[in-house]
Enzyme design. Structure first.
Site, PDB file in Angstrom:
ATOM      1  N   ASP A  16       9.644 -48.177 -13.146  1.00 52.37           N
ATOM      2  CA  ASP A  16       9.493 -48.508 -11.944  1.00 52.37           C
ATOM      3  C   ASP A  16      10.029 -47.930 -11.230  1.00 52.37           C
ATOM      4  O   ASP A  16      11.520 -48.091 -10.703  1.00 52.37           O
ATOM      5  CB  ASP A  16       9.706 -49.904 -12.243  1.00 52.37           C
ATOM      6  N   HIS A  36       7.146 -49.064  -7.207  1.00 52.73           N
ATOM      7  CA  HIS A  36       6.278 -50.724  -6.852  1.00 52.73           C
ATOM      8  C   HIS A  36       6.177 -50.559  -5.049  1.00 52.73           C
ATOM      9  O   HIS A  36       5.376 -51.204  -4.350  1.00 52.73           O
ATOM     10  CB  HIS A  36       6.475 -51.678  -7.325  1.00 52.73           C
ATOM     11  N   SER A  71      14.398 -55.055  -3.601  1.00 50.61           N
ATOM     12  CA  SER A  71      13.950 -54.022  -5.053  1.00 50.61           C
ATOM     13  C   SER A  71      14.340 -52.499  -4.242  1.00 50.61           C
ATOM     14  O   SER A  71      13.619 -51.891  -3.072  1.00 50.61           O
ATOM     15  CB  SER A  71      12.002 -54.041  -4.665  1.00 50.61           C
TER      16      SER A  71
END
Length: 432
Positions: free
Chosen positions: A192, A162, A276
Site C-alpha cells: 500500500d 489506495h 492516509s
C-alpha cells in the site's frame, strides 16, 4: 364631676401658704420649677419654631446630597436597568503574550512543511439513453503525502497506494495553498505504498527519515495530515506508540478473503480518512511511519496504524527506480487448506487426518519455476526453507520478505498422501 375641675381645685390648695407641705411635695415643686426654667431657656436661645425649622431644613439638604451621591450605584443594582460605561469606571483587560515552545511544537515546525495534500481526479462517465455518452474528470478523493527527496527539478512524495489508485490525474496541494500537477512514479498494492513526483521549484521542506526499529512502546508520536479532506489541511494529532510489529489482515482484491498481513505500527494518535499517506513523526521531527489505516468501528477507539519507515524505505527506493516492486515468483495459484472441505481433503488430496493446515496448489503456470521443479496441481505445501507454512499469507511473507529474484527455494509438499521434497529457482513475474 370632671377630673379637670378637681385638678384645678387641688392646684389652688397647693398654692395656699397656710397648709403645711411635706418634704415630698417640696421636692416635686422644686423639680417642676427647674423643668420650667429649662423650657424657658430653650425657647429663648433656640429661636422657637424658627430654630426647629432651620435644623430640619439642613437635615433635608444633607439627605438629598447623600441620595444624589448614591444614585448611580442604586440604579445599577435595580433589576432591568443598564448603564453606559464612562471613562472613570471602564475596566481594562491585560493580556500576556507568552510564546510556548515544546518538543511537540518543535517537531511539528520541522516536519509539517513536508506534508502535502493529494487529490485523486478520476474520469467519470455521464449521459444516458437520450443523451450521448461523455466523460468528465472529477475529484474522487483526497489524502496526504510526504515530500522525502528533491533531485534536480523534481521532488518525490511518498503516499499510500489506495490514495492514488484509479487516478486519471493527480493534484498536489502545497503548504502555501498552491496546486501542482503530479506524475505517478510507481505503486505497490501489497505494501500500500506509492511514489509520485512534482516540480521542486516551490518545495521548501523535505522530511528527514528516522529509524522505526528503535521506537519504544509508549513513546510519543505525532500524526500530520489532512483528515476528511483539504478543509482540515495540516492537522496535527498526538499519541504514543501503542504497539510494534503488529500484523493487520488486508483484502487486496476486495473479494472478502484476506490476501496479506500488513506489518504496521499501532498508535492512538487520531488517524482519519484523508490522513492516509501522511506523516508519523517522533519528537525529533523525524519521519518514522506512513499513516495508512485505522479500525473504523463504533466500538473501537484509538486504533490507528502506520507503515514503519524501515519497511517502507526499500519499497520507496524500488518504486522510484523501477516504477514497480519486482518480487520473486514461483508461478502457482494458491488456496488455504482450511478453505477446502474435509471430504476433499481425505478423498482427493488424501492427506493424513492430523494435517489441518497448509497451502494447496490449485494451478501451475507452464514453464514457471514451480513447473520446472516438478510441482503439480493439488500438491499441499507445508514447509519452505525449513519454515512451517500454514496459510497463503505465511507463504507470501516468506517469499516477498525473505527471498529475492534468483534465490533458491526448497519446499515440502504432500502429494497423494506422501511427503515430497522440491527445489526451485525463483524468477521475476515478468518472465512468465
Amino acid at each position: 364631676m370632671s377630673y379637670f375641675q378637681d385638678d384645678d381645685k387641688n392646684n389652688d390648695l397647693l398654692k395656699n401658704d397656710d397648709i403645711q407641705k411635706s418634704p415630698l411635695q417640696e421636692r416635686l415643686e422644686q423639680e417642676e420649677r427647674e423643668m420650667q426654667e429649662k423650657r424657658h431657656k430653650k425657647k429663648g436661645g433656640g429661636g422657637g419654631k424658627g430654630g426647629y425649622f432651620f435644623t430640619g431644613l439642613i437635615g433635608v439638604i444633607i439627605g438629598a446630597l447623600l441620595v444624589w451621591l448614591m444614585m448611580p450605584g442604586l440604579v445599577n443594582q435595580m433589576p432591568g436597568t443598564t448603564t453606559s460605561s464612562t471613562a472613570k469606571n471602564e475596566t481594562t483587560i491585560n493580556q500576556v503574550a507568552t510564546e510556548v515552545t515544546t518538543d511537540v511544537t518543535k517537531a511539528v515546525d520541522k516536519a509539517s512543511g513536508a506534508v502535502v495534500g493529494i487529490t485523486n481526479i478520476q474520469e467519470v462517465a455521464s449521459g444516458g439513453f437520450w443523451n450521448p455518452q461523455s466523460s468528465t474528470e472529477q475529484p474522487a478523493g483526497s489524502g496526504s503525502g510526504v515530500i522525502y527527496k528533491v533531485q534536480g527539478d523534481k521532488a518525490f512524495i511518498v503516499t499510500n497506494n489506495h490514495v492514488i489508485e484509479g487516478a486519471k490525474q493527480l493534484e498536489v496541494t502545497m503548504p502555501d495553498g498552491t496546486k501542482e500537477v503530479a506524475q505517478l512514479v510507481g505503486h505497490d498494492v501489497w505494501t500500500d505504498l506509492a511514489v509520485i513526483s512534482i516540480s521542486s521549484k516551490d518545495v521548501k521542506t523535505v522530511a528527514t527519515f528516522g529509524n522505526s526499529d528503535v521506537l519504544k512502546q509508549g513513546e510519543s508520536v505525532i500524526a500530520i495530515g489532512n483528515p476528511l479532506g483539504l478543509e482540515f489541511y495540516g492537522s496535527v494529532t498526538t499519541g504514543v506508540v501503542s504497539g510494534k510489529d503488529r500484523s493487520v489482515p488486508v483484502d487486496i482484491n476486495s473479494d472478502g478473503t484476506v490476501d496479506w498481513q500488513q506489518e504496521v505500527l499501532q498508535t492512538d494518535a487520531a488517524i482519519n480518512p484523508g490522513n492516509s499517506g501522511g506523516a508519523l513523526v517522533n519528537l525529533a521531527g523525524e519521519l518514522v511511519g506512513i499513516n495508512s489505516m485505522k479500525i473504523a468501528q463504533s466500538s473501537v477507539e484509538g486504533l490507528g496504524f502506520s507503515i514503519p519507515i524501515n519497511s517502507a524505505i526499500p519499497i520507496i527506493e524500488e518504486l522510484e527506480k523501477n516504477g514497480e516492486m519486482k518480487r520473486p515468483t514461483m508461478g502457482i495459484s494458491l488456496v488455504d487448506l482450511t478453505d477446502v472441505p474435509a471430504f476433499y481433503q481425505q478423498q482427493t488430496l488424501q492427506l493424513p487426518k492430523d494435517l489441518t493446515t497448509g497451502v494447496v496448489i490449485t494451478d501451475v503456470v507452464a514453464n514457471s519455476p514451480a513447473s520446472k521443479a516438478g510441482a503439480k496441481q493439488y500438491d499441499v505445501i507445508v514447509e519452505m526453507d525449513g519454515q512451517k507454512i500454514e496459510t497463503a499469507i505465511d507463504l507470501r511473507k516468506h517469499l516477498y520478505n525473505d527471498k529475492k529474484i534468483g534465490d533458491k527455494l526448497t519446499m515440502k509438499v504432500y502429494r497423494q498422501g506422501k511427503l515430497v521434497d522440491l527445489s526451485l529457482t525463483l524468477t521475476n513475474s515478468d518472465s512468465l
